[in-house]
Design a protein around this motif. Structure first.
Motif, mmCIF file in Angstrom:
data_model
loop_
_atom_site.group_PDB
_atom_site.id
_atom_site.type_symbol
_atom_site.label_atom_id
_atom_site.label_comp_id
_atom_site.label_asym_id
_atom_site.label_seq_id
_atom_site.Cartn_x
_atom_site.Cartn_y
_atom_site.Cartn_z
ATOM 1 N N GLY A 318 9.084 3.710 -6.834
ATOM 2 C CA GLY A 318 10.369 3.070 -7.068
ATOM 3 C C GLY A 318 10.384 2.373 -8.415
ATOM 4 N N PRO A 319 11.503 1.751 -8.793
ATOM 5 C CA PRO A 319 11.605 1.064 -10.096
ATOM 6 C C PRO A 319 10.554 -0.035 -10.234
ATOM 7 C CG PRO A 319 13.763 1.304 -9.067
ATOM 8 C CD PRO A 319 12.764 1.691 -8.033
ATOM 9 N N ILE A 320 10.101 -0.201 -11.456
ATOM 10 C CA ILE A 320 9.091 -1.240 -11.723
ATOM 11 C C ILE A 320 9.621 -2.608 -11.332
ATOM 12 C CG2 ILE A 320 7.844 -2.427 -13.577
ATOM 13 C CD1 ILE A 320 7.609 0.279 -14.995
ATOM 14 N N ALA A 321 10.880 -2.880 -11.630
ATOM 15 C CA ALA A 321 11.466 -4.190 -11.330
ATOM 16 C C ALA A 321 11.564 -4.450 -9.838
ATOM 17 C CB ALA A 321 12.851 -4.297 -11.969
ATOM 18 N N ALA A 322 11.412 -3.398 -9.010
ATOM 19 C CA ALA A 322 11.541 -3.558 -7.560
ATOM 20 C C ALA A 322 10.210 -3.850 -6.880
ATOM 21 C CB ALA A 322 12.165 -2.295 -6.959
ATOM 22 N N LEU A 323 9.123 -3.967 -7.633
ATOM 23 C CA LEU A 323 7.837 -4.312 -7.023
ATOM 24 C C LEU A 323 7.964 -5.648 -6.289
ATOM 25 C CD1 LEU A 323 5.222 -3.340 -9.759
ATOM 26 C CD2 LEU A 323 5.446 -2.325 -7.491
ATOM 27 N N PRO A 324 7.425 -5.777 -5.077
ATOM 28 C CA PRO A 324 7.584 -7.001 -4.282
ATOM 29 C C PRO A 324 6.858 -8.200 -4.897
ATOM 30 C CG PRO A 324 6.060 -5.474 -3.215
ATOM 31 C CD PRO A 324 6.661 -4.731 -4.354
ATOM 32 N N GLU A 325 7.157 -9.376 -4.347
ATOM 33 C CA GLU A 325 6.627 -10.630 -4.886
ATOM 34 C C GLU A 325 5.113 -10.695 -4.836
ATOM 35 O OE1 GLU A 325 8.140 -13.110 -6.476
ATOM 36 O OE2 GLU A 325 9.929 -11.859 -6.413
ATOM 37 N N GLU A 332 5.324 -8.063 -13.749
ATOM 38 C CA GLU A 332 5.529 -8.669 -15.062
ATOM 39 C C GLU A 332 4.798 -7.877 -16.145
ATOM 40 O OE1 GLU A 332 4.273 -12.685 -14.672
ATOM 41 O OE2 GLU A 332 6.031 -13.303 -13.501
ATOM 42 N N ARG A 333 3.630 -7.412 -15.802
ATOM 43 C CA ARG A 333 2.837 -6.672 -16.780
ATOM 44 C C ARG A 333 3.455 -5.300 -17.077
ATOM 45 N NH1 ARG A 333 -2.969 -4.199 -15.341
ATOM 46 N NH2 ARG A 333 -3.439 -3.170 -17.305
ATOM 47 N N PHE A 334 3.874 -4.591 -16.024
ATOM 48 C CA PHE A 334 4.431 -3.246 -16.197
ATOM 49 C C PHE A 334 5.831 -3.261 -16.797
ATOM 50 C CE2 PHE A 334 1.743 -1.894 -12.259
ATOM 51 C CZ PHE A 334 0.596 -1.951 -13.042
ATOM 52 N N ALA A 335 6.505 -4.430 -16.756
ATOM 53 C CA ALA A 335 7.871 -4.526 -17.287
ATOM 54 C C ALA A 335 7.933 -4.142 -18.754
ATOM 55 C CB ALA A 335 8.416 -5.937 -17.090
ATOM 56 N N VAL A 346 7.095 3.360 -10.463
ATOM 57 C CA VAL A 346 5.678 3.112 -10.222
ATOM 58 C C VAL A 346 5.394 3.235 -8.735
ATOM 59 C CG1 VAL A 346 6.011 0.609 -10.008
ATOM 60 C CG2 VAL A 346 3.763 1.504 -10.644
ATOM 61 N N GLU A 347 4.165 3.635 -8.419
ATOM 62 C CA GLU A 347 3.706 3.716 -7.038
ATOM 63 C C GLU A 347 2.309 3.106 -6.971
ATOM 64 O OE1 GLU A 347 4.497 7.210 -4.289
ATOM 65 O OE2 GLU A 347 2.367 7.515 -4.758
ATOM 66 N N LEU A 348 2.078 2.242 -5.999
ATOM 67 C CA LEU A 348 0.776 1.589 -5.835
ATOM 68 C C LEU A 348 0.039 2.234 -4.669
ATOM 69 C CD1 LEU A 348 1.669 -2.199 -6.316
ATOM 70 C CD2 LEU A 348 1.033 -0.487 -8.035
ATOM 71 N N ARG A 349 -1.216 2.627 -4.921
ATOM 72 C CA ARG A 349 -2.027 3.286 -3.907
ATOM 73 C C ARG A 349 -3.372 2.586 -3.774
ATOM 74 N NH1 ARG A 349 -1.489 9.515 -6.146
ATOM 75 N NH2 ARG A 349 0.805 9.654 -6.207
ATOM 76 N N ALA A 350 -3.859 2.474 -2.553
ATOM 77 C CA ALA A 350 -5.192 1.913 -2.292
ATOM 78 C C ALA A 350 -6.181 3.064 -2.148
ATOM 79 C CB ALA A 350 -5.176 1.068 -1.032
ATOM 80 N N ASP A 358 -4.681 1.359 -7.221
ATOM 81 C CA ASP A 358 -4.325 2.151 -8.390
ATOM 82 C C ASP A 358 -2.813 2.192 -8.542
ATOM 83 O OD1 ASP A 358 -6.929 2.979 -9.222
ATOM 84 O OD2 ASP A 358 -6.979 4.363 -7.516
ATOM 85 N N ALA A 359 -2.359 2.156 -9.788
ATOM 86 C CA ALA A 359 -0.932 2.294 -10.082
ATOM 87 C C ALA A 359 -0.719 3.602 -10.833
ATOM 88 C CB ALA A 359 -0.440 1.123 -10.928
ATOM 89 N N VAL A 360 0.208 4.409 -10.356
ATOM 90 C CA VAL A 360 0.576 5.634 -11.059
ATOM 91 C C VAL A 360 2.050 5.527 -11.440
ATOM 92 C CG1 VAL A 360 -1.154 7.065 -9.942
ATOM 93 C CG2 VAL A 360 1.094 6.833 -8.891
ATOM 94 N N PHE A 361 2.411 6.158 -12.551
ATOM 95 C CA PHE A 361 3.749 5.978 -13.104
ATOM 96 C C PHE A 361 4.453 7.327 -13.246
ATOM 97 C CE2 PHE A 361 0.955 2.628 -14.437
ATOM 98 C CZ PHE A 361 1.711 1.474 -14.312
ATOM 99 N N TYR A 362 5.772 7.285 -13.124
ATOM 100 C CA TYR A 362 6.601 8.473 -13.273
ATOM 101 C C TYR A 362 7.661 8.196 -14.331
ATOM 102 C CZ TYR A 362 4.465 9.899 -8.867
ATOM 103 O OH TYR A 362 3.559 10.233 -7.889
ATOM 104 N N SER A 363 7.725 9.053 -15.337
ATOM 105 C CA SER A 363 8.701 8.890 -16.405
ATOM 106 C C SER A 363 10.098 9.207 -15.886
ATOM 107 C CB SER A 363 8.359 9.819 -17.570
ATOM 108 O OG SER A 363 8.628 11.166 -17.215
#
Length: 385
Positions: A318-325, A332-335, A346-350, A358-363
Protein backbone atom coordinates in the motif's frame (compact mmCIF):
# COMPACT_ATOMS: atom_id res chain seq x y z
CA UNK A 1 82.02 12.08 47.51
CA UNK A 2 79.20 13.48 45.36
CA UNK A 3 76.64 12.46 48.01
CA UNK A 4 78.70 14.14 50.75
CA UNK A 5 78.99 17.33 48.70
CA UNK A 6 75.23 17.35 48.19
CA UNK A 7 74.62 16.79 51.88
CA UNK A 8 76.84 19.80 52.69
CA UNK A 9 74.72 21.94 50.36
CA UNK A 10 77.44 22.36 47.75
CA UNK A 11 76.39 22.65 44.06
CA UNK A 12 76.56 19.49 42.00
CA UNK A 13 79.00 19.40 39.12
CA UNK A 14 77.46 20.45 35.80
CA UNK A 15 79.65 19.92 32.71
CA UNK A 16 80.76 22.98 30.77
CA UNK A 17 78.45 23.66 27.80
CA UNK A 18 75.35 22.35 29.55
CA UNK A 19 72.65 24.58 31.02
CA UNK A 20 69.35 23.01 32.03
CA UNK A 21 66.08 24.92 31.81
CA UNK A 22 62.64 23.75 32.96
CA UNK A 23 59.04 24.87 32.43
CA UNK A 24 59.77 26.28 28.98
CA UNK A 25 58.23 26.37 25.54
CA UNK A 26 60.68 25.00 22.97
CA UNK A 27 60.89 26.19 19.37
CA UNK A 28 62.79 23.78 17.11
CA UNK A 29 64.39 24.48 13.75
CA UNK A 30 66.04 21.85 11.53
CA UNK A 31 68.34 22.59 8.61
CA UNK A 32 71.31 20.93 6.91
CA UNK A 33 70.69 17.85 9.05
CA UNK A 34 71.26 19.80 12.29
CA UNK A 35 68.72 20.62 14.99
CA UNK A 36 68.59 23.94 16.80
CA UNK A 37 66.33 24.88 19.70
CA UNK A 38 65.56 28.00 21.71
CA UNK A 39 63.91 28.26 25.13
CA UNK A 40 60.92 30.60 25.37
CA UNK A 41 58.38 31.57 27.99
CA UNK A 42 55.09 29.72 27.69
CA UNK A 43 52.25 31.41 25.75
CA UNK A 44 54.56 34.06 24.26
CA UNK A 45 55.63 32.49 20.95
CA UNK A 46 52.23 32.80 19.29
CA UNK A 47 51.86 36.34 20.62
CA UNK A 48 55.22 37.24 19.03
CA UNK A 49 54.29 35.64 15.71
CA UNK A 50 50.93 37.45 15.60
CA UNK A 51 52.61 40.79 16.30
CA UNK A 52 51.13 41.40 19.77
CA UNK A 53 54.51 40.93 21.48
CA UNK A 54 57.55 42.68 20.03
CA UNK A 55 60.04 42.62 22.93
CA UNK A 56 62.33 39.57 22.65
CA UNK A 57 63.13 39.79 26.35
CA UNK A 58 59.49 38.92 27.08
CA UNK A 59 59.64 35.93 24.74
CA UNK A 60 63.09 34.34 25.19
CA UNK A 61 64.27 32.84 28.44
CA UNK A 62 67.77 33.01 27.00
CA UNK A 63 69.35 34.06 23.72
CA UNK A 64 71.47 30.92 23.87
CA UNK A 65 70.96 28.53 20.95
CA UNK A 66 70.68 24.89 22.00
CA UNK A 67 71.17 21.59 20.26
CA UNK A 68 68.82 20.12 22.88
CA UNK A 69 67.05 22.30 25.45
CA UNK A 70 65.83 19.37 27.56
CA UNK A 71 69.39 18.09 28.03
CA UNK A 72 70.87 21.57 28.24
CA UNK A 73 73.29 21.01 25.34
CA UNK A 74 74.46 24.14 23.50
CA UNK A 75 74.67 24.31 19.72
CA UNK A 76 78.15 24.49 18.25
CA UNK A 77 79.35 27.77 16.75
CA UNK A 78 80.51 26.05 13.57
CA UNK A 79 77.01 24.61 13.06
CA UNK A 80 75.47 28.08 13.52
CA UNK A 81 77.80 29.64 10.96
CA UNK A 82 77.30 26.75 8.53
CA UNK A 83 73.48 27.03 8.64
CA UNK A 84 72.78 30.71 9.38
CA UNK A 85 75.98 32.33 8.10
CA UNK A 86 76.51 34.08 11.45
CA UNK A 87 77.18 33.32 15.09
CA UNK A 88 75.01 36.26 16.31
CA UNK A 89 72.72 34.26 18.57
CA UNK A 90 70.09 36.97 19.04
CA UNK A 91 69.68 37.32 15.26
CA UNK A 92 69.46 33.54 14.95
CA UNK A 93 66.80 33.46 17.71
CA UNK A 94 64.61 35.74 15.57
CA UNK A 95 64.95 33.40 12.58
CA UNK A 96 64.09 30.35 14.68
CA UNK A 97 61.13 32.15 16.25
CA UNK A 98 59.75 32.99 12.81
CA UNK A 99 60.46 29.71 11.01
CA UNK A 100 60.79 27.10 13.74
CA UNK A 101 58.19 24.63 14.98
CA UNK A 102 56.72 25.19 18.41
CA UNK A 103 56.93 21.97 20.42
CA UNK A 104 53.66 21.26 22.24
CA UNK A 105 52.88 18.33 24.54
CA UNK A 106 49.82 16.15 23.92
CA UNK A 107 48.12 17.65 26.95
CA UNK A 108 48.80 21.21 25.80
CA UNK A 109 47.71 20.40 22.24
CA UNK A 110 44.44 18.94 23.51
CA UNK A 111 43.81 21.97 25.70
CA UNK A 112 44.56 24.35 22.83
CA UNK A 113 42.29 22.42 20.46
CA UNK A 114 39.46 22.47 22.98
CA UNK A 115 39.98 26.21 23.50
CA UNK A 116 39.68 26.87 19.75
CA UNK A 117 36.59 24.62 19.60
CA UNK A 118 34.93 26.65 22.38
CA UNK A 119 35.76 29.86 20.53
CA UNK A 120 34.17 28.42 17.38
CA UNK A 121 31.02 27.57 19.36
CA UNK A 122 30.77 31.12 20.75
CA UNK A 123 31.37 32.58 17.28
CA UNK A 124 28.31 30.72 15.98
CA UNK A 125 26.28 31.70 19.04
CA UNK A 126 27.15 35.39 18.60
CA UNK A 127 26.82 35.56 14.80
CA UNK A 128 24.06 33.08 13.89
CA UNK A 129 20.32 32.82 14.53
CA UNK A 130 17.31 30.61 14.01
CA UNK A 131 15.68 31.98 10.81
CA UNK A 132 12.19 31.42 12.26
CA UNK A 133 12.72 33.46 15.44
CA UNK A 134 15.84 35.53 14.69
CA UNK A 135 17.18 34.45 18.08
CA UNK A 136 20.54 32.78 18.79
CA UNK A 137 20.81 29.14 19.78
CA UNK A 138 22.23 28.29 23.22
CA UNK A 139 25.93 27.27 23.29
CA UNK A 140 25.13 23.72 24.38
CA UNK A 141 23.00 23.07 21.31
CA UNK A 142 25.62 24.51 18.94
CA UNK A 143 28.31 22.38 20.59
CA UNK A 144 26.18 19.24 20.23
CA UNK A 145 25.52 20.02 16.56
CA UNK A 146 29.21 20.56 15.80
CA UNK A 147 30.17 17.28 17.42
CA UNK A 148 27.37 15.46 15.56
CA UNK A 149 28.73 16.62 12.19
CA UNK A 150 32.22 15.52 13.34
CA UNK A 151 33.55 19.08 13.27
CA UNK A 152 37.26 19.26 14.14
CA UNK A 153 39.37 22.36 14.53
CA UNK A 154 42.91 23.27 13.56
CA UNK A 155 44.52 25.11 16.50
CA UNK A 156 46.71 27.09 14.08
CA UNK A 157 43.73 28.61 12.22
CA UNK A 158 41.21 31.26 13.20
CA UNK A 159 38.29 29.92 15.23
CA UNK A 160 35.93 32.39 13.52
CA UNK A 161 36.95 31.27 10.04
CA UNK A 162 36.54 27.58 10.89
CA UNK A 163 33.18 28.20 12.56
CA UNK A 164 31.77 29.96 9.51
CA UNK A 165 33.13 27.19 7.26
CA UNK A 166 31.10 24.70 9.33
CA UNK A 167 27.87 26.69 8.86
CA UNK A 168 26.80 25.02 5.54
CA UNK A 169 27.07 21.57 7.16
CA UNK A 170 25.05 22.73 10.16
CA UNK A 171 22.37 24.06 7.81
CA UNK A 172 21.93 20.52 6.47
CA UNK A 173 20.71 19.25 9.85
CA UNK A 174 18.83 22.17 11.42
CA UNK A 175 17.71 25.74 10.61
CA UNK A 176 20.48 28.26 11.19
CA UNK A 177 21.84 31.27 9.31
CA UNK A 178 24.20 34.23 9.74
CA UNK A 179 22.54 37.10 11.56
CA UNK A 180 22.17 40.21 9.42
CA UNK A 181 24.39 43.27 9.97
CA UNK A 182 22.96 46.76 10.41
CA UNK A 183 24.60 49.61 8.46
CA UNK A 184 24.14 53.34 8.22
CA UNK A 185 25.05 55.02 4.94
CA UNK A 186 25.24 58.72 4.08
CA UNK A 187 25.27 59.68 0.39
CA UNK A 188 24.50 62.75 -1.70
CA UNK A 189 20.81 63.24 -2.55
CA UNK A 190 21.39 62.51 -6.24
CA UNK A 191 22.78 59.06 -5.31
CA UNK A 192 19.93 58.11 -2.96
CA UNK A 193 17.85 56.16 -5.48
CA UNK A 194 20.94 54.34 -6.74
CA UNK A 195 21.69 53.27 -3.16
CA UNK A 196 18.10 52.14 -2.54
CA UNK A 197 18.18 50.05 -5.71
CA UNK A 198 21.52 48.51 -4.69
CA UNK A 199 20.13 47.57 -1.25
CA UNK A 200 17.15 45.88 -2.92
CA UNK A 201 19.36 43.97 -5.35
CA UNK A 202 21.29 42.53 -2.39
CA UNK A 203 18.17 41.52 -0.42
CA UNK A 204 18.68 44.23 2.19
CA UNK A 205 15.88 45.74 4.30
CA UNK A 206 15.72 49.52 4.79
CA UNK A 207 14.79 50.52 8.35
CA UNK A 208 15.09 54.34 8.25
CA UNK A 209 15.39 56.89 5.45
CA UNK A 210 16.29 60.43 6.53
CA UNK A 211 16.27 62.91 3.67
CA UNK A 212 18.19 66.16 4.05
CA UNK A 213 18.68 69.11 1.72
CA UNK A 214 21.91 67.78 0.23
CA UNK A 215 22.37 64.37 1.84
CA UNK A 216 20.39 61.21 2.53
CA UNK A 217 21.00 58.89 5.49
CA UNK A 218 19.75 55.29 5.33
CA UNK A 219 19.84 52.57 7.97
CA UNK A 220 19.40 49.03 6.68
CA UNK A 221 20.15 45.38 7.43
CA UNK A 222 21.79 42.93 5.04
CA UNK A 223 23.67 39.63 4.96
CA UNK A 224 27.25 40.08 6.30
CA UNK A 225 28.59 38.45 3.12
CA UNK A 226 27.50 41.61 1.25
CA UNK A 227 29.72 43.93 3.31
CA UNK A 228 32.54 44.21 0.79
CA UNK A 229 30.10 44.95 -2.04
CA UNK A 230 28.50 47.78 -0.04
CA UNK A 231 31.87 49.12 1.06
CA UNK A 232 32.98 49.35 -2.59
CA UNK A 233 29.68 50.90 -3.67
CA UNK A 234 29.80 53.61 -0.98
CA UNK A 235 33.41 54.45 -1.82
CA UNK A 236 32.51 54.75 -5.51
CA UNK A 237 29.74 57.26 -4.78
CA UNK A 238 31.95 59.06 -2.21
CA UNK A 239 29.62 58.33 0.69
CA UNK A 240 30.16 57.15 4.27
CA UNK A 241 29.47 53.62 5.54
CA UNK A 242 29.13 52.87 9.25
CA UNK A 243 28.57 49.51 10.92
CA UNK A 244 25.84 49.99 13.52
CA UNK A 245 25.25 46.39 14.68
CA UNK A 246 27.45 43.39 13.91
CA UNK A 247 24.65 40.86 14.46
CA UNK A 248 20.99 41.82 14.46
CA UNK A 249 19.01 39.40 16.63
CA UNK A 250 16.10 39.24 19.05
CA UNK A 251 16.64 38.90 22.78
CA UNK A 252 16.58 35.47 24.39
CA UNK A 253 17.60 32.13 22.96
CA UNK A 254 15.90 29.94 20.38
CA UNK A 255 15.25 26.51 21.86
CA UNK A 256 11.52 25.84 21.61
CA UNK A 257 11.13 25.58 17.84
CA UNK A 258 13.86 23.01 17.22
CA UNK A 259 15.12 20.79 20.03
CA UNK A 260 18.29 18.71 20.20
CA UNK A 261 16.43 15.38 19.86
CA UNK A 262 15.07 16.48 16.49
CA UNK A 263 18.54 17.56 15.40
CA UNK A 264 20.11 14.26 16.46
CA UNK A 265 17.48 12.22 14.60
CA UNK A 266 18.11 14.36 11.51
CA UNK A 267 21.85 13.69 11.73
CA UNK A 268 21.25 9.97 12.25
CA UNK A 269 18.91 9.81 9.24
CA UNK A 270 21.40 11.70 7.03
CA UNK A 271 24.20 9.33 8.03
CA UNK A 272 21.94 6.32 7.43
CA UNK A 273 21.03 7.55 3.95
CA UNK A 274 24.69 8.06 3.07
CA UNK A 275 25.57 4.59 4.34
CA UNK A 276 22.80 2.97 2.32
CA UNK A 277 23.80 4.80 -0.85
CA UNK A 278 27.42 3.70 -0.35
CA UNK A 279 26.29 0.12 0.24
CA UNK A 280 24.17 0.20 -2.90
CA UNK A 281 27.16 1.37 -4.94
CA UNK A 282 29.30 -1.40 -3.46
CA UNK A 283 26.68 -3.98 -4.37
CA UNK A 284 26.56 -2.70 -7.95
CA UNK A 285 30.35 -2.71 -8.39
CA UNK A 286 31.03 -5.95 -6.51
CA UNK A 287 31.85 -8.89 -8.86
CA UNK A 288 29.60 -11.93 -8.68
CA UNK A 289 31.29 -14.75 -6.79
CA UNK A 290 29.89 -18.28 -6.75
CA UNK A 291 28.95 -19.47 -3.26
CA UNK A 292 30.23 -22.84 -2.15
CA UNK A 293 27.29 -23.32 0.24
CA UNK A 294 24.13 -23.59 -1.86
CA UNK A 295 21.83 -23.42 1.15
CA UNK A 296 22.88 -19.84 2.01
CA UNK A 297 20.74 -17.28 0.18
CA UNK A 298 21.08 -13.54 -0.06
CA UNK A 299 18.31 -11.24 1.12
CA UNK A 300 17.45 -10.36 -2.49
CA UNK A 301 17.20 -14.06 -3.43
CA UNK A 302 15.00 -14.78 -0.43
CA UNK A 303 12.65 -11.94 -1.35
CA UNK A 304 12.57 -13.07 -4.97
CA UNK A 305 11.41 -16.54 -4.02
CA UNK A 306 8.79 -15.29 -1.60
CA UNK A 307 5.33 -14.61 -2.99
CA UNK A 308 2.57 -12.72 -1.24
CA UNK A 309 1.05 -16.05 -0.26
CA UNK A 310 3.98 -17.81 1.38
CA UNK A 311 5.66 -14.79 2.99
CA UNK A 312 4.75 -13.68 6.49
CA UNK A 313 3.31 -10.31 5.49
CA UNK A 314 3.19 -7.79 8.34
CA UNK A 315 1.81 -4.90 6.31
CA UNK A 316 0.19 -5.49 2.95
CA UNK A 317 1.24 -3.57 -0.11
CA UNK A 318 0.00 0.00 0.00
CA UNK A 319 1.02 3.70 -0.04
CA UNK A 320 4.03 4.63 2.04
CA UNK A 321 2.01 7.28 3.88
CA UNK A 322 -0.47 4.57 4.94
CA UNK A 323 2.04 2.63 7.06
CA UNK A 324 0.53 2.22 10.57
CA UNK A 325 1.72 4.07 13.67
CA UNK A 326 3.75 1.11 14.98
CA UNK A 327 5.93 1.53 11.88
CA UNK A 328 6.15 5.33 12.18
CA UNK A 329 9.95 5.45 11.94
CA UNK A 330 9.88 3.51 8.65
CA UNK A 331 7.07 5.71 7.33
CA UNK A 332 9.03 8.89 8.03
CA UNK A 333 12.17 7.43 6.54
CA UNK A 334 10.51 6.05 3.38
CA UNK A 335 8.59 9.31 2.82
CA UNK A 336 11.74 10.58 1.13
CA UNK A 337 10.89 8.38 -1.89
CA UNK A 338 7.51 10.05 -2.40
CA UNK A 339 9.22 13.45 -2.40
CA UNK A 340 11.03 12.49 -5.58
CA UNK A 341 8.17 10.56 -7.24
CA UNK A 342 4.63 10.08 -5.98
CA UNK A 343 2.73 6.80 -6.19
CA UNK A 344 5.23 4.40 -4.63
CA UNK A 345 3.95 1.50 -2.51
CA UNK A 346 5.62 -0.56 0.20
CA UNK A 347 5.09 -3.99 1.73
CA UNK A 348 6.61 -5.18 5.02
CA UNK A 349 7.50 -8.86 5.37
CA UNK A 350 8.93 -10.86 8.29
CA UNK A 351 11.57 -13.44 7.47
CA UNK A 352 10.68 -17.01 8.30
CA UNK A 353 12.04 -18.00 11.70
CA UNK A 354 13.56 -14.54 12.26
CA UNK A 355 12.60 -11.22 13.85
CA UNK A 356 14.04 -9.30 10.88
CA UNK A 357 11.54 -7.23 8.89
CA UNK A 358 12.15 -6.63 5.18
CA UNK A 359 10.63 -3.79 3.18
CA UNK A 360 10.04 -4.17 -0.54
CA UNK A 361 8.90 -1.33 -2.79
CA UNK A 362 6.77 -1.04 -5.91
CA UNK A 363 7.15 1.87 -8.32
CA UNK A 364 4.11 3.64 -9.81
CA UNK A 365 4.67 1.39 -12.87
CA UNK A 366 4.62 -1.74 -10.66
CA UNK A 367 8.35 -2.50 -10.79
CA UNK A 368 9.74 -4.30 -7.72
CA UNK A 369 12.67 -2.79 -5.78
CA UNK A 370 14.06 -5.02 -3.07
CA UNK A 371 15.89 -2.34 -1.04
CA UNK A 372 15.17 1.19 0.11
CA UNK A 373 18.35 2.40 -1.59
CA UNK A 374 17.25 0.95 -4.94
CA UNK A 375 13.79 2.49 -4.65
CA UNK A 376 15.15 5.88 -3.66
CA UNK A 377 17.67 5.85 -6.50
CA UNK A 378 14.94 4.90 -9.03
CA UNK A 379 12.64 7.65 -7.73
CA UNK A 380 15.46 10.24 -7.96
CA UNK A 381 16.17 9.18 -11.55
CA UNK A 382 12.48 9.55 -12.42
CA UNK A 383 12.40 13.04 -10.87
CA UNK A 384 15.32 14.15 -13.04
CA UNK A 385 13.90 12.77 -16.28
Amino acid sequence: ARGEATARGEAMFVPVGIKKLTNVAIVRYKSHGTRFEIACYKNTVLAYRSGFEKDLDNVLQSTQIYANVSKGVFAKDEDLINVFGTSDQEAICVIILQKGELQVSDKERKAETEHVFRDAVMTLVEKCVNPATNRPYPPGMIETALRDIHFSVDPKRSAKQQALEALPKLQEIFPIKRAAMRFKVNVRSDKAQELIDFIGENDGEIETNDVGSTEVSLTFTVDPAKYRAFDKFVKDVKGRLEVVTLAVMEEGTSSGTFDEDTMKSTVKQAELDKAEEALAKMEISRPVVARSAPDVQSRATQLETLSSDDANILVKRGPIAALPEDHESRRERFADIDKYQEGWEVELRAREGSSIVDAVFYSPEGDLCKTYADARRKAMAAAKS
